[in-house]
Motif scaffolding. Structure first.
Motif, mmCIF file in Angstrom:
data_model
loop_
_atom_site.group_PDB
_atom_site.id
_atom_site.type_symbol
_atom_site.label_atom_id
_atom_site.label_comp_id
_atom_site.label_asym_id
_atom_site.label_seq_id
_atom_site.Cartn_x
_atom_site.Cartn_y
_atom_site.Cartn_z
ATOM 1 N N ASN A 1 0.890 -1.161 0.000
ATOM 2 C CA ASN A 1 0.000 0.000 0.000
ATOM 3 C C ASN A 1 0.927 1.210 0.000
ATOM 4 N N ASN A 2 0.378 2.397 0.110
ATOM 5 C CA ASN A 2 1.236 3.572 0.209
ATOM 6 C C ASN A 2 0.601 4.571 1.167
ATOM 7 N N ARG A 3 1.443 5.445 1.663
ATOM 8 C CA ARG A 3 0.924 6.402 2.632
ATOM 9 C C ARG A 3 1.708 7.709 2.556
ATOM 10 N N LYS A 4 1.040 8.734 3.086
ATOM 11 C CA LYS A 4 1.701 10.025 3.210
ATOM 12 C C LYS A 4 1.963 10.312 4.682
ATOM 13 N N TYR A 5 0.992 9.922 5.543
ATOM 14 C CA TYR A 5 1.091 10.312 6.948
ATOM 15 C C TYR A 5 1.167 9.149 7.926
ATOM 16 N N LEU B 1 -3.307 3.682 1.024
ATOM 17 C CA LEU B 1 -3.590 4.182 -0.324
ATOM 18 C C LEU B 1 -2.995 3.236 -1.378
ATOM 19 N N ILE B 2 -3.322 3.500 -2.621
ATOM 20 C CA ILE B 2 -2.845 2.679 -3.742
ATOM 21 C C ILE B 2 -1.317 2.616 -3.750
ATOM 22 N N VAL B 3 -0.790 1.403 -3.817
ATOM 23 C CA VAL B 3 0.659 1.208 -3.789
ATOM 24 C C VAL B 3 1.315 1.982 -4.943
ATOM 25 N N GLY B 4 2.398 2.661 -4.624
ATOM 26 C CA GLY B 4 3.111 3.418 -5.652
ATOM 27 C C GLY B 4 2.501 4.762 -5.972
#
Ligand code: RM4
Ligand code: MN
Ligand code: MN
Length: 375
Positions: free
Chosen positions: A237-241, A246-249
């Motif tokens: 997955n992906n993250r900012k915080y 969120l969507i990976v990459g």
């Protein structure tokens, strides 16, 4: 580039097709699957379009059914196999103070029994892994004895490990915070690895990309665990915080590329673990698989011979530039051609929108279970 996508096998999560939300709200989407069979149908569509998502990871009791053989048949008929089985020990009110580390022996027993039940479920479904994540932890210093909690955790996992049939692995996920905000019982890869070392060879660490404090070098953790033979797999997955799922990459594609570079051609279990709260769920999953395909393809372009030579010469920037050469290559045309050669879609995003329209028409907005996570 030869056939770099061929060995890529992504497990998509049944729970990524169902409802999910934030602390504030869960929005039900039109066309959402009404049961696990329809979640499997969505996973099959992602595989049909991408060619590299042949397995579906399941979560219990979210995916519980009366007849496991019927579920297995359905998965089979859709051209998929069962990925890892994920027990759920974080929603029952009994687990308010923990599951396998709970101070009350009776609660620990109940949690351990659920894990043992999942071992049997996996056996019946033909799954080869238990993927364990514990929400266990404490919110305040002094709330419980940290060492006693660790002892309880190990005692439980020893019992579960002893019950594992030879074909199943035990994957142990870590997370520094949330839902516990003082001390999570398995906060980091070191704590998971130490536990795995106690359990045995088939106990391995699972790296969820959203489960690190800021600034952590995840690709280095990956490289280390991989070299030790203890990297059991990923939750992509992906993250900012925080653990944004969120969507990976989508936020940090370079990190994803570097992870695949460290993996080389020895790939562990690759699972997506995302929560699509406001975005179209099947499309989000397709985009995730495409991002994984591109990161993997780019990593395969690195000239490792030239890299080794630059590193041996102590040429600081040459090595870095070699990675950038690969990363900056547009691999989208090759990935499209490779998908077509696998019988999948050249442009999966264009096609998935028709599928989304179809499930909205067929399934409508009716829900069989009152809104909640994972189903
Ligand atoms: C957790 C963790 C687990 C996942 C749940 C839904 O944060 O990532 O792997 O099963 O969320
Ligand atoms: Mn996870
Ligand atoms: Mn998570």
């Amino acid at each position: 580039m030869t056939e770099p996508l061929a060995p890529l096998e992504i497990e998509t999560p049944s729970w990524g097709y169902g409802d999910s939300g934030t602390r504030f709200a869960t929005f039900q989407q039109a066309g959402r699957p009404r049961d696990v069979f329809e979640r499997v149908d969505d996973a099959a569509e992602v595989h049909r379009l991408t060619g590299t998502a042949p397995a579906v990871a399941l979560h219990f009791p979210w995916d519980a059914v009366e007849d496991l053989a019927a579920l297995r048949r359905h998965i089979d008929e859709r051209g998929l196999r069962v990925g890892a089985v994920n027990p759920n020990l974080f929603q029952d009110p009994d687990y308010k103070l923990g599951s396998i580390t709970h101070p009350d022996e009776a609660v620990r027993r109940k949690a351990t029994d659920h894990l043992l039940e999942c071992v049997e479920i996996a056996r019946e479904l033909g799954s080869t892994a238990q993927s364990l994540w514990f929400a266990d932890g404490t919110n305040y210093p002094g709330q419980d004895d940290l060492i006693a909690r660790r002892r309880r955790l190990i005692a439980c996992l020893e019992e579960v490990y002893a019950a594992l049939p030879a074909e199943q692995e035990l994957l142990l996920e870590y997370k520094p915070f949330e839902p516990a905000f003082y001390a999570t019982d398995l906060p980091d890869w070191g704590a998971s690895l130490l536990t795995c070392l106690k359990l045995g060879d088939r106990a391995k660490v699972l790296v969820d990309l959203g489960h690190h404090l800021h600034g952590t070098n995840i690709e280095q953790i990956v490289a280390t665990l991989h070299a030790e033979g203890r990297l059991g797999g990923f939750h992509f997955n992906n993250r900012k915080y925080a653990d944004d799922d969120l969507i990976v990459g989508s936020v940090n594609p370079f990190e994803l590329f570097l992870i695949f570079f460290e993996l080389g051609d020895r790939l562990p279990r690759l699972t997506i673990d995302q929560a699509h709260n406001v975005e179209a769920k099947v499309e989000a999953m397709v985009l995730s698989v495409l991002n994984l395909q591109e990161a993997y393809a780019k990593a395969g372009l690195v000239d490792r011979g030239a890299l080794a030579a630059a590193q041996a010469e102590g040429d600081v920037l040459r090595g870095h530039e070699l990675l950038l050469d690969a990363y900056k290559t547009d691999v989208r045309p090759q990935c499209a051609a490779l998908r077509e050669s696998l019988g999948a879609a050249a442009d999966p995003i264009a096609e998935v929108r028709a599928y989304t329209a179809r499930i909205i028409a067929e399934r409508g907005t009716t829900v069989s279970v009152a809104g909640g996570w994972g189903r």
